[in-house]
Design an enzyme around this catalytic site. Structure first.
Site, mmCIF file in Angstrom:
data_model
loop_
_atom_site.group_PDB
_atom_site.id
_atom_site.type_symbol
_atom_site.label_atom_id
_atom_site.label_comp_id
_atom_site.label_asym_id
_atom_site.label_seq_id
_atom_site.Cartn_x
_atom_site.Cartn_y
_atom_site.Cartn_z
ATOM 1 C CB CYS A 219 -3.736 -16.842 8.552
ATOM 2 S SG CYS A 219 -1.945 -16.932 8.717
ATOM 3 N NE ARG B 27 -8.754 -19.872 10.523
ATOM 4 C CZ ARG B 27 -8.804 -20.908 9.716
ATOM 5 N NH1 ARG B 27 -9.854 -21.691 9.715
ATOM 6 N NH2 ARG B 27 -7.819 -21.177 8.894
ATOM 7 C CD1 TRP C 61 -0.072 -20.313 13.390
ATOM 8 C CD2 TRP C 61 -1.290 -19.727 15.160
ATOM 9 N NE1 TRP C 61 0.141 -21.234 14.374
ATOM 10 C CE2 TRP C 61 -0.581 -20.904 15.472
ATOM 11 C CE3 TRP C 61 -2.118 -19.169 16.129
ATOM 12 C CZ2 TRP C 61 -0.699 -21.536 16.712
ATOM 13 C CZ3 TRP C 61 -2.227 -19.809 17.345
ATOM 14 C CH2 TRP C 61 -1.517 -20.975 17.630
ATOM 15 C CG ASN D 245 -4.588 -19.751 6.082
ATOM 16 O OD1 ASN D 245 -3.550 -20.043 6.665
ATOM 17 N ND2 ASN D 245 -5.712 -20.445 6.212
ATOM 18 N N GLY D 246 -1.527 -19.858 4.474
ATOM 19 C CA GLY D 246 -0.842 -20.996 3.855
ATOM 20 C C GLY D 246 0.658 -20.735 3.825
ATOM 21 C CD GLU E 224 -0.960 -39.150 22.987
ATOM 22 O OE1 GLU E 224 -0.301 -39.079 24.031
ATOM 23 O OE2 GLU E 224 -1.797 -38.289 22.665
ATOM 24 C CE LYS F 167 -4.973 -37.563 24.218
ATOM 25 N NZ LYS F 167 -3.661 -37.070 23.996
ATOM 26 C CD GLU G 270 -5.683 -36.573 27.929
ATOM 27 O OE1 GLU G 270 -5.341 -35.615 28.635
ATOM 28 O OE2 GLU G 270 -5.155 -36.828 26.829
ATOM 29 C CG HIS H 89 9.501 -58.803 32.342
ATOM 30 N ND1 HIS H 89 10.489 -59.708 32.645
ATOM 31 C CD2 HIS H 89 9.514 -58.660 30.995
ATOM 32 C CE1 HIS H 89 11.092 -60.079 31.529
ATOM 33 N NE2 HIS H 89 10.526 -59.458 30.518
ATOM 34 C CE LYS I 189 -4.432 -27.679 24.173
ATOM 35 N NZ LYS I 189 -4.327 -29.088 23.785
HETATM 36 C C1 F6R Z 1 -2.611 -34.824 26.943
HETATM 37 C C2 F6R Z 1 -2.106 -33.471 26.994
HETATM 38 C C3 F6R Z 1 -1.014 -33.159 27.948
HETATM 39 C C4 F6R Z 1 0.047 -32.257 27.276
HETATM 40 C C5 F6R Z 1 1.103 -31.852 28.305
HETATM 41 C C6 F6R Z 1 2.214 -31.059 27.674
HETATM 42 O O1 F6R Z 1 -3.632 -34.959 26.008
HETATM 43 O O2 F6R Z 1 -2.564 -32.602 26.302
HETATM 44 O O3 F6R Z 1 -0.426 -34.317 28.419
HETATM 45 O O4 F6R Z 1 0.610 -32.954 26.214
HETATM 46 O O5 F6R Z 1 0.517 -31.096 29.321
HETATM 47 O O6 F6R Z 1 1.756 -29.885 27.093
HETATM 48 P P1 F6R Z 1 2.627 -29.094 26.056
HETATM 49 O O7 F6R Z 1 2.793 -29.935 24.856
HETATM 50 O O8 F6R Z 1 1.858 -27.834 25.793
HETATM 51 O O9 F6R Z 1 3.941 -28.824 26.725
#
Ligand code: F6R
Length: 613
Positions: free
Chosen positions: A2, A27, A77, A103-104, A486, A490, A493, A509, A608
């Site tokens: 929040c 936020r 939020w 907030n919290g 992961e 990172k 991408e 393998h 995103k």
């Molecule tokens: C990688 C990344 C994407 C998301 C994927 C799923 O850094 O952000 O691979 O993890 O598009 O997104 P959500 O979690 O919103 O379903």
């Protein structure tokens, strides 16, 4: 996450509050509200219109009476209680004179509310925050000044808070306090401000001060006085702020990604707050699914995409180990089209930061159509996934702006491991003392992540040395494998370099054929039970000329014999290591990307939230 703002002594109270709330937009919020207070009168407006809430509030405020020099405002939020106007802040006490914003999370709100209701208090919302207004009301009835009433109330409260309270019987005073959730105070001649973050008051205040945990601040037009929770005076640290608005929104960081990486200790801490009852039961307030049904689950299927898929892979290890339920993990885009078998007793868990990823929503819909019960793990309250699921657990990472997911991953792992512990508790597959120890260990992760973040400069040096490299293999065993996946995601991408995650045991393998001088192998080597095996995998790649980077624990004396670069992390229970070990890998990808001049917040070709198949 929040956002809160307050002002005393202003000739433009409403303008300050509305503009401040608008500036807290980054936020994230689902509802908003303000309260204006003067002698004997409190005026309040609240709206719940998603990201349009502040605009709607502005409309409502056209009818606000003039002449108020003090007020508080809040963007919410949702965590406890749906994102509806009745749950929006400010909340009032029974008399309507005391207004609070918060907030919290108040962890013991259920028991406090029961006690307050027994004393005749009437609650009007479904939030944990409203107890604060009624607790302060009780203390005021004992004749205490507002600042003292707030301080005494906070002695009764467990949890996290950035709080501001006003009382129409003591106007031109705001009392603010903080534990865990952020809070700053600002001053200008004759006016004093408070806010969650500097941007809200950036061009209004001329001096800024940080409020620390367990400090209470009394703000008046002439300035402020601060004490600790025992009432002893304290001095607030002045902040040197020479930011423009854009930098301020990033909390002084160069970009949202580094802000979000830095927020990970808070994301974990917030996700774990208020998850255990007095009798020891792990609980999820928002999980609308009975204990009996959870106990009788025969099979768990996790569906997710990208980073969320990697968090789901970690959960497989935890649920199988602790709750002894067999678990399958599917990439959500594959699940729907492979004619999945859904037997009675199948629990499908859809994991998604946004809760809007089309593949994951379609996968959970397919599972529901075939008779499965569906739990959503979502970071966005009331997301499509959360609304359609039978039950939901919210990660509380706060809004994630950067396209590459960071803090959502650690929060997802924390939430999923907590769910694994709950399943173990219901099925008695772990002793209560083991659950206690694991719960404590999980709660210690946030500090271990903070320690790891403090080592950022070493990771930057390693990235600088490897800036010329083009080929990366990320290796791990056990939960180190999803961590490696992961880490590789990172790097690829953010830098557009080739990076592949692989189980270390799978190297021989096939992929070993690709290892030659110039290739970088990044290994997650923190699990003691896998250590010898990882060391021998690394010896193999080193013998073929690869450069080796290892994530290893502080006490690892053997890693230097096979690694060219070691990224040290604090040791922890193996199941918790993905949340810690991913941090140097995120920092590595980030530093490489910055070194290569990439846009870390907006990598090319990516969105995103992926809402098309
Ligand atoms: C990688 C990344 C994407 C998301 C994927 C799923 O850094 O952000 O691979 O993890 O598009 O997104 P959500 O979690 O919103 O379903």
């Amino acid at each position: 996450m929040c956002g809160i703002i307050g002002v005393v002594g202003s000739s433009d109270t409403l303008g300050t509050l509305l503009e401040g709330l608008q500036r807290l937009e980054y936020r994230g919020y689902d509802s908003a509200g303000i309260a204006l207070v003067r002698q004997g009168q409190t005026w309040r407006a609240r709206t719940a219109a998603g990201t349009e809430s502040v605009a709607a509030l502005r409309e409502e405020c056209l009818s606000a009476p003039s002449g108020f020099s003090s007020g508080i405002g809040h963007t919410r939020w949702a965590t406890h209680g749906a994102p509806e106007a009745i749950n929006a802040h400010p909340h009032l006490d029974c008399s309507g004179n005391i207004a609070i914003i918060h907030n919290g999370i108040i962890e013991n709100h259920t028991e406090l509310q029961e006690q307050l209701e027994a004393r005749g208090h009437h609650f009007t919302s479904v939030t944990d925050s409203e107890v604060l207004a009624h607790l302060i009301e009780d203390q005021r009835q004992l004749g205490l000044e507002l600042s003292e009433a707030v301080r005494q109330s906070l002695l009764l409260v467990r949890g996290a808070f950035a709080l501001a309270a006003m009382d129409a019987n003591e106007p031109d005073v705001i009392v603010a306090a903080r534990r865990i959730s952020p809070l700053v105070v600002g001053t200008a001649p004759g006016v004093t401000y408070l806010a969650s973050d500097v941007p809200a008051i950036l061009d209004r205040a001329t001096a800024f001060y940080a409020v620390n945990d367990d400090e209470v601040v009394r703000l008046g037009p002439e300035g402020f006085r601060a004490t600790d929770l025992e009432g002893a005076p304290v001095r607030l640290r002045q902040l040197q702020i020479d930011w423009d608005l854009e930098t301020a929104e990033k909390g002084g960081n160069d970009d949202f990604m580094s802000k979000e990486i830095n927020e990970q200790p808070d994301a974990i801490r917030a996700t774990l707050l208020d998850r255990r009852r007095r009798n020891g039961a792990i609980c999820f307030d928002e999980l609308r699914i009975s204990d009996e049904e959870l106990r009788d689950v025969k099979r768990v299927v996790l569906v997710a995409a990208g980073t969320s898929h990697h968090a789901a892979l970690v959960a497989k290890y935890a649920i199988e180990r602790w709750a002894r339920i067999s678990v399958e993990v599917d990439i959500s885009s594959e699940y729907r089209y492979r004619d999945p078998i859904v037997e009675i007793g199948t629990l499908v868990i859809g994991v998604s930061q946004s809760g809007e990823t089309i593949d994951t929503i379609q996968a959970t819909r397919e599972a529901q159509r075939r008779g499965a019960r569906v739990v959503a793990i979502s970071n966005i309250v009331d997301s499509s996934l959360a609304r359609e699921a039978d039950a939901v657990i919210y990660t509380r990472a706060g809004l994630e702006v950067s396209v590459a997911s960071t803090k959502a991953f650690v929060a997802q792992v924390a939430a999923l491991e907590l769910l694994a512990l709950r399943l173990a508790q219901l099925r008695s597959t772990l002793e209560p003392k083991d659950i206690d120890a694991l719960f404590l260990g999980l709660n210690a992760v946030s500090a271990q992540v903070a320690t790891t973040l403090d080592r950022r400069s070493h990771v930057e040096l390693v990235a600088k040395e490897l800036l010329h490299a083009h080929d990366f293999f990320f290796l791990g065993r056990h939960v180190g494998f999803p961590t490696a996946l992961e880490g590789a995601l990172k790097l690829k991408e953010l830098t557009y370099l080739h990076a592949e995650g692989y189980p270390a045991g799978g190297l021989k393998h096939g992929p070993l054929a690709l290892i030659e001088p110039g290739v970088v192998v990044v290994a997650v080597a923190t699990d003691p039970s896998m250590h010898e095996k990882i060391l021998s995998n690394l010896a193999e790649v080193k013998a073929r000329g690869a450069s080796v980077v290892a994530v290893a624990t502080d006490d690892d004396e053997h890693i230097d014999s096979v690694a060219d670069y070691v990224l040290r992390v604090p040791a922890s229970e193996p199941m918790f290591t993905p949340m810690i070990d991913i941090v140097p890998l995120q920092l590595f990808a980030y530093s490489m990307a910055r070194g290569l001049g990439r846009n870390v917040d907006r990598p090319r070709n990516l969105a995103k939230t992926v809402t098309v198949e």
